[in-house]
Structure formats: structure tokens, C-alpha cells
Write an enzyme that holds these catalytic residues in place. Structure first.
Site, mmCIF file in Angstrom:
data_model
loop_
_atom_site.group_PDB
_atom_site.id
_atom_site.type_symbol
_atom_site.label_atom_id
_atom_site.label_comp_id
_atom_site.label_asym_id
_atom_site.label_seq_id
_atom_site.Cartn_x
_atom_site.Cartn_y
_atom_site.Cartn_z
ATOM 1 N N MET A 18 0.850 -1.189 0.000
ATOM 2 C CA MET A 18 0.000 0.000 0.000
ATOM 3 C C MET A 18 0.895 1.253 0.000
ATOM 4 S SD MET A 18 -3.182 -0.917 2.579
ATOM 5 C CE MET A 18 -4.014 0.664 2.305
ATOM 6 N N LYS A 22 0.664 2.191 -6.909
ATOM 7 C CA LYS A 22 0.173 1.235 -7.912
ATOM 8 C C LYS A 22 -0.939 1.838 -8.768
ATOM 9 C CE LYS A 22 -1.164 -1.805 -4.952
ATOM 10 N NZ LYS A 22 -0.828 -0.976 -3.755
ATOM 11 N N GLU A 89 -6.922 -3.342 -7.843
ATOM 12 C CA GLU A 89 -7.197 -4.129 -6.631
ATOM 13 C C GLU A 89 -7.432 -5.609 -6.972
ATOM 14 O OE1 GLU A 89 -6.674 -2.786 -3.856
ATOM 15 O OE2 GLU A 89 -7.307 -0.680 -3.845
ATOM 16 N N CYS A 145 9.218 3.458 3.815
ATOM 17 C CA CYS A 145 8.884 2.995 5.162
ATOM 18 C C CYS A 145 8.527 4.192 6.045
ATOM 19 C CB CYS A 145 10.057 2.226 5.769
ATOM 20 S SG CYS A 145 9.729 1.675 7.466
ATOM 21 N N CYS A 148 11.209 4.333 9.113
ATOM 22 C CA CYS A 148 12.647 4.637 9.005
ATOM 23 C C CYS A 148 13.069 5.256 7.678
ATOM 24 C CB CYS A 148 13.463 3.365 9.259
ATOM 25 S SG CYS A 148 13.463 2.238 7.844
ATOM 26 N N CYS A 180 11.370 -3.140 9.573
ATOM 27 C CA CYS A 180 10.373 -2.551 10.473
ATOM 28 C C CYS A 180 9.038 -3.300 10.445
ATOM 29 C CB CYS A 180 10.130 -1.084 10.102
ATOM 30 S SG CYS A 180 11.586 -0.032 10.306
HETATM 31 ZN ZN ZN Z 1 11.769 0.695 8.048
#
Ligand code: ZN
Length: 196
Positions: A18, A22, A89, A145, A148, A180
Site C-alpha cells: 500500500m 500502484k 485491486e 517505510c 525509518c 520494520c
Molecule cells: Zn523501516
């Protein structure tokens, strides 16, 4: 009007976590086909009613009209007159989406498929692995992410829901990198998605 395909069709898959863009990429490819005056038809499963029932809407608010369908088999008939077919989807469709898309490509159509490759457990989602195998072109999209800042290939669910399909946005999900990402604890929940 009859159309005899002069060339073989093909399948393009756009897949990732997600928030990886896309739908944006799907819309970009389909818009280019529309600009070239190709006949474009776009489908999505009825389960996904975020924002708008008739448009595919990416997170940056680009949109393109689409047809919600109850089953993958509905696409075959509705796509008969199209040159280029988009499916968004795709992970939410039943396994019949694979032969449906294969037949469209065999019939000379370009089929562009977007969907999540992994569910909230990090496991293959629906028919996406098979669609990637059959595709001529596969594009992996990466998010960033939200913990991080590394490239994110996982979708972290922030709630305790155990069902495979829980529709939501940034209120319920985060993009995470492999370091993570925290898979849900305990044994895998009962799988209702038919993916494994
Ligand atoms: Zn991360």
C-alpha cells in the site's frame, strides 16, 4: 464491429505494498492509451468502495472512470469491445481472475493489472502470484517505510483485525520496510482469501 487481433496481447502487472503508487501507475498507463484513442475499459472488484464507487482514485486524487464488478467473469463480457483493459485491486478477486485475464491477453488485448502482492501477514495475496507468473511485464512499486525511510515492500496493519480483507487507509495501514515490518503474532489466522 468486428475486430480481428493482428498481434498477440499481453499482461502487465503493477504490484507492491500500500502507498507505493500502484493505482497512480495504472492510471498513467491507461491515460496514455486513451490519448492514443485506444478503447480502454477499467474494472475493479465491488468490495473496494473507498472514496468513490465508480472511479479508480489514487492517493494523489488522480481518477479514472471504472466499472465495479461482482466477479472476475463479469469482466470477460464487459471488456469485449476494449483494446486495453485495466484491473485495479486485483488481489480481491477470486482465482477465476487468472483464466479471465489469460483469455483476454490470448485474444489480443493488452491487460494492465494492479494489486497488492502481500497481505498484512506478508503472505501472497489472492491470485497476484499467479498473475505475476503469467505476465509479460511485472513492475514492483515500492513505498517509503513510514518508520525509518527505507524502501518499503510490506503493508503493516495497525489494528488487531485478523481477517485478510480489511478495507482502510492510513488510519489502518502503514508502508514498512522488511526490518520494520512486524507480522501479526501467533499462528496464521484462518484464511478466507483462498490464497494458500
Ligand atoms: Zn523501516
Amino acid at each position: 464491429m468486428t475486430q480481428t487481433p493482428r498481434y498477440a496481447g499481453w499482461i502487465e502487472v503493477i504490484t507492491g505494498s500500500m502507498f507505493s503508487g500502484k493505482s497512480e501507475e495504472l492510471i498513467r498507463r491507461l491515460r496514455r492509451a486513451q490519448i492514443a484513442r485506444q478503447r480502454v475499459a477499467i474494472f475493479k472488484p465491488q468490495i473496494d468502495d473507498r472514496f468513490n464507487s465508480d472511479d479508480i482514485v489514487s492517493h494523489n486524487q488522480q481518477r479514472i472512470p471504472s466499472i465495479p464488478v461482482a466477479t472476475a467473469n463479469d469482466i470477460t463480457e464487459l471488456a469485449a469491445d476494449a483494446d486495453v483493459i485495466g484491473v485495479d485491486e486485483a488481489q480481491f478477486f477470486e482465482p477465476e481472475i487468472v483464466p479471465v485475464i489469460q483469455n483476454l491477453a490470448d485474444g489480443g488485448k493488452r491487460v494492465v493489472v494492479a494489486g497488492l502482492d502481500k497481505d498484512f501477514r506478508g503472505l501472497p495475496f489472492g491470485a497476484m502470484p499467479l498473475l505475476m507468473i503469467h505476465a509479460e511485464y511485472v513492475t514492483k512499486t515500492l513505498a517509503i517505510c513510514m518508520q525509518c525511510g527505507e524502501p518499503a515492500n510490506f503493508t503493516q496493519r495497525l489494528t488487531q483485525d485478523a481477517e485478510q480483507i480489511v478495507v482502510g487507509e492510513m488510519d489502518k495501514y502503514e508502508a514498512r520496510c522488511r526490518r520494520c515490518f512486524e507480522p501479526p503474532p501467533g499462528p496464521s489466522p484462518v484464511n478466507e482469501g483462498g490464497d494458500a
